[in-house]
Design an enzyme around this catalytic site. Structure first.
Site, PDB file in Angstrom:
ATOM      1  N   GLY A 125       0.847  -1.182   0.000  1.00 50.56           N
ATOM      2  CA  GLY A 125       0.000   0.000   0.000  1.00 50.56           C
ATOM      3  C   GLY A 125       0.883   1.231   0.000  1.00 50.56           C
ATOM      4  O   GLY A 125       2.037   1.208  -0.444  1.00 50.56           O
TER       5      GLY A 125
ATOM      6  N   ARG B  60      -2.257  -8.160  -2.608  1.00 51.56           N
ATOM      7  CA  ARG B  60      -3.503  -8.738  -3.103  1.00 51.56           C
ATOM      8  C   ARG B  60      -3.648  -8.497  -4.607  1.00 51.56           C
ATOM      9  O   ARG B  60      -4.092  -9.362  -5.351  1.00 51.56           O
ATOM     10  CB  ARG B  60      -4.677  -8.107  -2.344  1.00 51.56           C
ATOM     11  CG  ARG B  60      -6.016  -8.764  -2.585  1.00 51.56           C
ATOM     12  CD  ARG B  60      -7.020  -8.259  -1.584  1.00 51.56           C
ATOM     13  NE  ARG B  60      -6.864  -6.832  -1.332  1.00 51.56           N
ATOM     14  CZ  ARG B  60      -7.419  -6.199  -0.318  1.00 51.56           C
ATOM     15  NH1 ARG B  60      -8.144  -6.861   0.563  1.00 51.56           N
ATOM     16  NH2 ARG B  60      -7.246  -4.906  -0.163  1.00 51.56           N
TER      17      ARG B  60
ATOM     18  N   HIS C  59       4.993   2.350  19.343  1.00 55.51           N
ATOM     19  CA  HIS C  59       4.021   2.766  18.328  1.00 55.51           C
ATOM     20  C   HIS C  59       4.154   4.265  18.031  1.00 55.51           C
ATOM     21  O   HIS C  59       3.166   5.003  18.051  1.00 55.51           O
ATOM     22  CB  HIS C  59       2.588   2.440  18.784  1.00 55.51           C
ATOM     23  CG  HIS C  59       1.616   2.395  17.626  1.00 55.51           C
ATOM     24  ND1 HIS C  59       0.440   1.675  17.678  1.00 55.51           N
ATOM     25  CD2 HIS C  59       1.634   2.975  16.397  1.00 55.51           C
ATOM     26  CE1 HIS C  59      -0.226   1.822  16.538  1.00 55.51           C
ATOM     27  NE2 HIS C  59       0.493   2.618  15.745  1.00 55.51           N
TER      28      HIS C  59
ATOM     29  N   GLU D 284      -1.183  -2.711  23.749  1.00 60.11           N
ATOM     30  CA  GLU D 284      -0.535  -1.408  23.850  1.00 60.11           C
ATOM     31  C   GLU D 284      -1.191  -0.596  24.963  1.00 60.11           C
ATOM     32  O   GLU D 284      -2.419  -0.500  25.004  1.00 60.11           O
ATOM     33  CB  GLU D 284      -0.644  -0.660  22.514  1.00 60.11           C
ATOM     34  CG  GLU D 284       0.087  -1.366  21.376  1.00 60.11           C
ATOM     35  CD  GLU D 284       0.044  -0.619  20.048  1.00 60.11           C
ATOM     36  OE1 GLU D 284      -0.603   0.449  19.991  1.00 60.11           O
ATOM     37  OE2 GLU D 284       0.666  -1.078  19.072  1.00 60.11           O
TER      38      GLU D 284
ATOM     39  N   THR E 220       5.505  -2.457  11.319  1.00 61.81           N
ATOM     40  CA  THR E 220       5.066  -1.091  11.626  1.00 61.81           C
ATOM     41  C   THR E 220       3.602  -0.916  11.237  1.00 61.81           C
ATOM     42  O   THR E 220       3.126   0.205  11.108  1.00 61.81           O
ATOM     43  CB  THR E 220       5.926  -0.055  10.868  1.00 61.81           C
ATOM     44  OG1 THR E 220       5.870  -0.337   9.459  1.00 61.81           O
ATOM     45  CG2 THR E 220       7.365  -0.072  11.343  1.00 61.81           C
ATOM     46  N   SER E 221       2.880  -2.032  11.039  1.00 60.01           N
ATOM     47  CA  SER E 221       1.489  -1.970  10.615  1.00 60.01           C
ATOM     48  C   SER E 221       0.554  -1.974  11.823  1.00 60.01           C
ATOM     49  O   SER E 221       0.208  -0.923  12.345  1.00 60.01           O
ATOM     50  CB  SER E 221       1.178  -3.129   9.670  1.00 60.01           C
ATOM     51  OG  SER E 221      -0.152  -3.063   9.229  1.00 60.01           O
ATOM     52  N   ARG E 222       0.185  -3.147  12.298  1.00 64.71           N
ATOM     53  CA  ARG E 222      -0.649  -3.283  13.489  1.00 64.71           C
ATOM     54  C   ARG E 222      -0.231  -4.544  14.237  1.00 64.71           C
ATOM     55  O   ARG E 222       0.083  -5.569  13.634  1.00 64.71           O
ATOM     56  CB  ARG E 222      -2.141  -3.360  13.134  1.00 64.71           C
ATOM     57  CG  ARG E 222      -2.784  -2.033  12.796  1.00 64.71           C
ATOM     58  CD  ARG E 222      -2.843  -1.109  14.007  1.00 64.71           C
ATOM     59  NE  ARG E 222      -3.531   0.141  13.712  1.00 64.71           N
ATOM     60  CZ  ARG E 222      -2.943   1.249  13.283  1.00 64.71           C
ATOM     61  NH1 ARG E 222      -1.636   1.237  13.069  1.00 64.71           N
ATOM     62  NH2 ARG E 222      -3.645   2.350  13.059  1.00 64.71           N
TER      63      ARG E 222
END
Length: 346
Positions: free
Chosen positions: A196, A218, A327, A308, A277-279
């Site tokens: 992305g 995807r 984060h 978190e 570094t996404s979730r």
């Protein structure tokens, strides 16, 4: 009298901040805004000031959130603002009053640009500093792991070197800690899971370091886009088998929860590093802990976490082959707000 109608096509935390700037507490609670910026303090009026001239008192109406597309079209908006999704030729033709499509992000591939030119609709795609900072942070974690940064800093401060074996020559003592396994990024292979906006920026930065970049997404990019980005599409298993670093940049969607599991990690090289570094919820942390403590992979850099804040006594805190950050890859939220205020106005 209302002369302009603004609609947001999608909804998330970034969009809500923009909605607050335009419509204030009538659509987004001030308590939510304060919680979003916490523990930093935010002046709600400073957020509202960003959109000065575009408030209801200026003749601007912000349509309510989560309207279905037929209602959006029926409202015939003057401005459409969005992060994700597509602005098609059909949508533009159905909105004769449309004058501006504003994307919160730098990529324009989700907008029917030819239709916009034909209809006289201005298109603006604003780079978001938070995404660039996040991509930078992913590369920072790669560098820190490959250079053994934390180990080197701690050892130097503690004077942990052999005074009997280190003999400086011309006042130079190369690697006096004797750190093993030092490397870098040049010539290494980076595998990106999810190309992305952040993943694309990571790819560009990595290419600048002389890395070979593979990606699994995807939807595969066009050959022209791959060439411009210097990235090559690969099946996930092939990507994992070849990559020295695997950067997780997949979307925070229900189907991606727990996708980084022991099967995924076991397909990586034992010398490879995982970067997230996404979730945090994309990673099965039980499986990751097993992989890190049994040599399945060499290490990990985590800016996001399953829980978190991560508890002080957490098991990952004891691992020397993991770098943890709280984060904050995207930078201070107040800092990003200041940057946005300098560069553009909603």
């Amino acid at each position: 009298m209302t002369s302009h109608r603004i609609v947001f096509l999608d909804d998330d935390h970034v969009v809500r901040v923009g909605r607050y700037a335009l419509a204030g507490p009538a659509q987004v609670a001030t308590d939510w805004l304060s919680a979003y910026f916490s523990p930093e303090d935010i002046d709600p009026q400073a957020v509202r000031a960003i959109a000065a001239g575009l408030h209801e008192s200026d003749g601007v109406a912000v349509l309510p959130a989560s309207l279905p597309l037929p209602e959006v079209i029926a409202a015939d908006p003057t401005v459409i603002i969005f992060r994700r999704g597509h602005i098609t030729e059909d949508i533009m033709r159905a909105c004769p009053s449309l004058r501006l499509v504003q994307r919160l992000g730098e990529r324009s591939d989700a907008i029917a640009l030819e239709a916009a030119r034909w209809q006289g609709v201005h298109v603006s795609c604003v780079p978001r500093p938070v995404l660039i900072y996040t991509a930078e942070h992913a590369v920072l974690l790669m560098l820190a792991l490959s250079k053994k940064l934390l180990e080197a800093d701690a050892g130097l401060r503690a004077g942990a070197w052999d005074k009997h074996r280190v003999v400086p020559i011309d006042a130079v003592a190369y690697n006096w800690l004797g750190t093993q396994g030092l490397s870098g990024l040049y010539g290494k292979t980076l595998g990106i899971i999810g190309l992305g906006e952040v993943g694309a920026i990571v790819a560009r930065i990595a290419a600048g370091f002389g890395m070979r970049v593979l990606y699994h997404n995807r939807n595969r990019l066009s050959s022209q886009s791959e060439l411009a980005m210097q990235a090559t599409w690969a099946e996930r298993e092939a990507l994992l088998a070849q990559s020295d670093f695997v950067s997780v940049n997949a979307g925070n969607t229900p189907e991606n929860v727990g996708m980084i599991n022991l099967k995924f990690l076991s397909a990586m090289k034992p010398s490879a590093f995982l970067i997230n570094t996404s979730r945090g919820r994309l990673v099965n942390e039980d499986d990751l802990f097993t992989a890190l403590t049994t040599g399945v992979i060499a290490g990990a850099g985590l800016d996001v976490h399953a829980v978190e804040p991560r508890p002080a006594g957490d098991r990952f805190n004891q691992l020397g082959n993991v770098i943890l950050t709280p984060h904050h890859a995207g930078g201070s939220r107040l800092g990003v707000l200041d940057e946005d205020r300098k560069s553009t106005r909603l």
